[in-house]
Design an enzyme around this catalytic site. Structure first.
Site, mmCIF file in Angstrom:
data_model
loop_
_atom_site.group_PDB
_atom_site.id
_atom_site.type_symbol
_atom_site.label_atom_id
_atom_site.label_comp_id
_atom_site.label_asym_id
_atom_site.label_seq_id
_atom_site.Cartn_x
_atom_site.Cartn_y
_atom_site.Cartn_z
ATOM 1 C CG HIS A 41 38.097 40.482 40.315
ATOM 2 N ND1 HIS A 41 38.844 40.545 41.612
ATOM 3 C CD2 HIS A 41 38.434 41.401 39.720
ATOM 4 C CE1 HIS A 41 39.358 41.761 41.581
ATOM 5 N NE2 HIS A 41 39.275 42.173 40.379
ATOM 6 C CG ASP A 146 38.523 38.932 44.852
ATOM 7 O OD1 ASP A 146 39.136 39.842 45.469
ATOM 8 O OD2 ASP A 146 38.686 38.555 43.429
ATOM 9 C CB ALA A 369 36.941 38.124 21.013
ATOM 10 C CD GLN A 371 42.169 38.406 26.197
ATOM 11 O OE1 GLN A 371 41.712 39.272 25.848
ATOM 12 N NE2 GLN A 371 42.615 38.355 27.466
ATOM 13 C CG HIS A 386 43.218 46.060 29.951
ATOM 14 N ND1 HIS A 386 43.361 44.936 29.084
ATOM 15 C CD2 HIS A 386 42.680 45.783 30.790
ATOM 16 C CE1 HIS A 386 42.655 43.958 29.739
ATOM 17 N NE2 HIS A 386 42.456 44.472 30.778
ATOM 18 C CD1 TRP A 389 47.270 38.371 37.989
ATOM 19 C CD2 TRP A 389 49.004 39.294 36.696
ATOM 20 N NE1 TRP A 389 48.416 37.422 37.916
ATOM 21 C CE2 TRP A 389 49.348 38.178 37.480
ATOM 22 C CE3 TRP A 389 49.526 40.086 35.949
ATOM 23 C CZ2 TRP A 389 50.817 37.776 37.054
ATOM 24 C CZ3 TRP A 389 51.012 39.785 35.711
ATOM 25 C CH2 TRP A 389 51.657 38.604 36.463
ATOM 26 C CG ASN A 390 41.759 37.009 34.075
ATOM 27 O OD1 ASN A 390 42.537 36.048 34.458
ATOM 28 N ND2 ASN A 390 40.522 37.270 34.077
ATOM 29 C CD GLU A 394 42.999 34.875 29.669
ATOM 30 O OE1 GLU A 394 43.081 35.590 28.468
ATOM 31 O OE2 GLU A 394 42.262 34.840 30.320
ATOM 32 C CG ASP A 410 46.184 45.187 38.684
ATOM 33 O OD1 ASP A 410 45.027 45.540 38.298
ATOM 34 O OD2 ASP A 410 46.104 44.008 38.363
#
Length: 493
Positions: A41, A146, A369, A371, A386, A389-390, A394, A410
């Site tokens: 978030h 948020d 890391a 990502q 997993h 949503w991020n 990406e 989610d």
């Protein structure tokens, strides 16, 4: 050349966006960003802050000192390129517990972060003061919060020249799903048949099964304050799920003509090249030596805790797959990542790391890391994720197919979007069997299916095409750029 290799074409230069000519009418519009204090978030609203600030709009990013520090430390946008018009406000919060995450917890949900969520109630007063002080010298104060921080921004509703906008941190499909599930409404006929059946059936666990009762109460405590919102912002792209953005907008429209903007991806869509400024992380140096499209990236995000038994199965499955890998194996974040204390050392099978290094099979990363850079590297070709949503956004924006292993919240719905709607990935773990340990043979089979089969090749091709379309959406004339222009024009009207 791999099916997603074209994304790294050195001749492709991301077009500079043609900003709307609004600076002359901007006056002194300012934006306040209010994130929930959890990595996925914090990161999304900081990325949105960069996008808004690139239009010359001053942004104020608020939170506790430790969470602001966390957001800056892990930002994908290098500090040197941070616009000077993003200002961080470190507001005091009362001391809160920051327990170590437990691999033996009955929940996959990160309930150990709840104390930090509860402590955000103390931000209400400082945020109200900031809104009032900015309102006296600004034409308009725009508060973007948020969804789970609605209660702490409620006082902005009483400031005449302030407006409140909610940021939905999940996919539009997830929002629609939750709406249909909680109201008992049947999905409209235009929803894909197998998705509609999943939503309507009792076979797919409800959202309530993937969170704790305590967190559900926290969510409910925010709901009554959504009425103050003048509009909604999504970190998604119409290229990905415009259908669901429209479905949710039409189902939740009210008499106040609420506006909706699908502005994603928030993350940068052009990652640094080898020759330019980028992180000098050891895994990037290793990736540079690997063949194109030969590496699987494994990461379960910042809030996932796996049992030792499951970690052993993943290790064996990766080794037996014969594919090279980067595996981010770090403990889940505590509520305050700087609070110190001994972190759990995650154990791998004896000799595994030495074997991996000796045979040059991969890299086990025990710390943070980069990502986005890993996903955007030509050597990477699959993401075992997993489905936070991020991570989904990406991965999609880098043209990367996903092996979906949802844990909570989610994530199961995002996995459905990836595997059944977009068809750019495969399910590794059946959500119906949450408590089962996934065996190494299942992991090995899933990796081989996506990296070394005709079906996998088609998914990789679709992922590459979707990634190119999503990156193009942020160029001048692209659909996401138009939505961002529209939002900036609206708040500076």
């Amino acid at each position: 050349m791999s099916s997603h290799q074209h994304q790294h074409d050195p001749n492709h230069v991301q077009k500079q966006p043609n900003r709307p000519k609004i600076k002359d009418v901007l006056g002194s519009v300012v934006v306040i960003m209010v994130p929930l204090p959890a990595q996925g978030h914090l990161n999304q609203l900081l990325e949105l802050a960069h996008l808004v600030a690139s239009y010359g709009v001053p942004v104020h990013y608020v939170g506790s000192a430790s969470h602001n520090r966390q957001a800056k430390l892990r930002s994908h946008v290098p500090l040197l390129s941070t616009p000077s018009n993003i200002r961080f406000h470190d507001f005091p919060t009362p001391p809160f517990l920051s327990p170590a995450p437990s691999p033996n917890s009955p929940y996959k949900f990160p309930s150990h972060l709840q104390p930090a969520f509860d402590a955000t109630v103390s931000l209400r007063g400082p945020i109200a003061s900031l809104v009032r002080s900015l309102s006296s010298g600004s034409r308009r104060v725009v508060v973007v919060h948020d969804y789970l921080m609605a209660s702490v921004v409620q006082d902005a509703a009483s400031v005449p020249n302030a407006e409140i906008y909610v940021f939905n941190t999940v996919s539009a499909l997830t929002l629609c799903w939750y709406m249909w599930e909680s109201t008992g409404m049947a999905p409209p006929p235009e929803v894909e048949l197998d998705i509609a059946e999943l939503i309507s059936s009792k076979g797919f666990p409800s959202f309530l099964h993937s969170i704790t009762d305590e967190f559900l109460k926290f969510v409910a405590s925010q709901n009554e304050f959504q009425k103050f919102s003048s509009g909604s912002i999504y970190n998604t792209c119409r290229v990905i799920e415009g259908h669901y953005v429209d479905l949710y907008a039409s189902a939740t429209a009210n008499d106040t003509a609420t506006k909706y903007w699908a502005i994603g991806p928030f993350n940068p869509v052009k990652v640094p090249e080898k020759t330019s400024r980028r992180s000098a992380h050891v895994c990037m140096e290793w990736l540079d030596k690997q063949a194109p499209s030969s590496v699987i990236y494994v990461s379960f995000g910042t809030a996932t805790v796996l049992r030792d038994e499951q970690i052993r199965e993943i290790a064996i499955g990766l080794e037996r797959s014969g594919q090279k890998f980067i595996w981010v194996l770090r403990e889940a974040d505590k509520a305050d990542i700087f609070s110190g204390g001994e972190a759990r050392k995650i154990e791998l099978p004896q000799g595994f790391e030495e074997m991996v290094e000796t045979r040059d099979l991969g890299v086990v990363v025990r710390d943070w890391a980069p990502q986005l850079e890993i996903l955007g590297h030509p050597a990477t070709c699959v993401f075992l994720s997993h489905c936070g949503w991020n991570s989904c956004m990406e991965s999609i924006s880098m043209g990367m197919p996903i092996l979906a292993w949802p844990m909570h919240s989610d994530q199961p719905r995002n996995a459905v979007l990836i595997t059944r709607v977009l068809k750019i990935g495969l399910i590794v773990k059946d959500w119906m069997n949450q408590d089962d340990v996934v065996k190494s043979s299942t992991i090995e089979g899933a990796v081989k299916a996506l990296m070394a089969s005709e079906e996998g090749e088609q998914m990789r091709k679709r992922a590459a095409e979707l990634g190119a379309a999503v990156r193009g959406s942020m160029d001048e004339g692209g659909v996401s750029r138009a939505e961002l222009d529209s939002f900036i024009s609206h708040i500076s009207r």
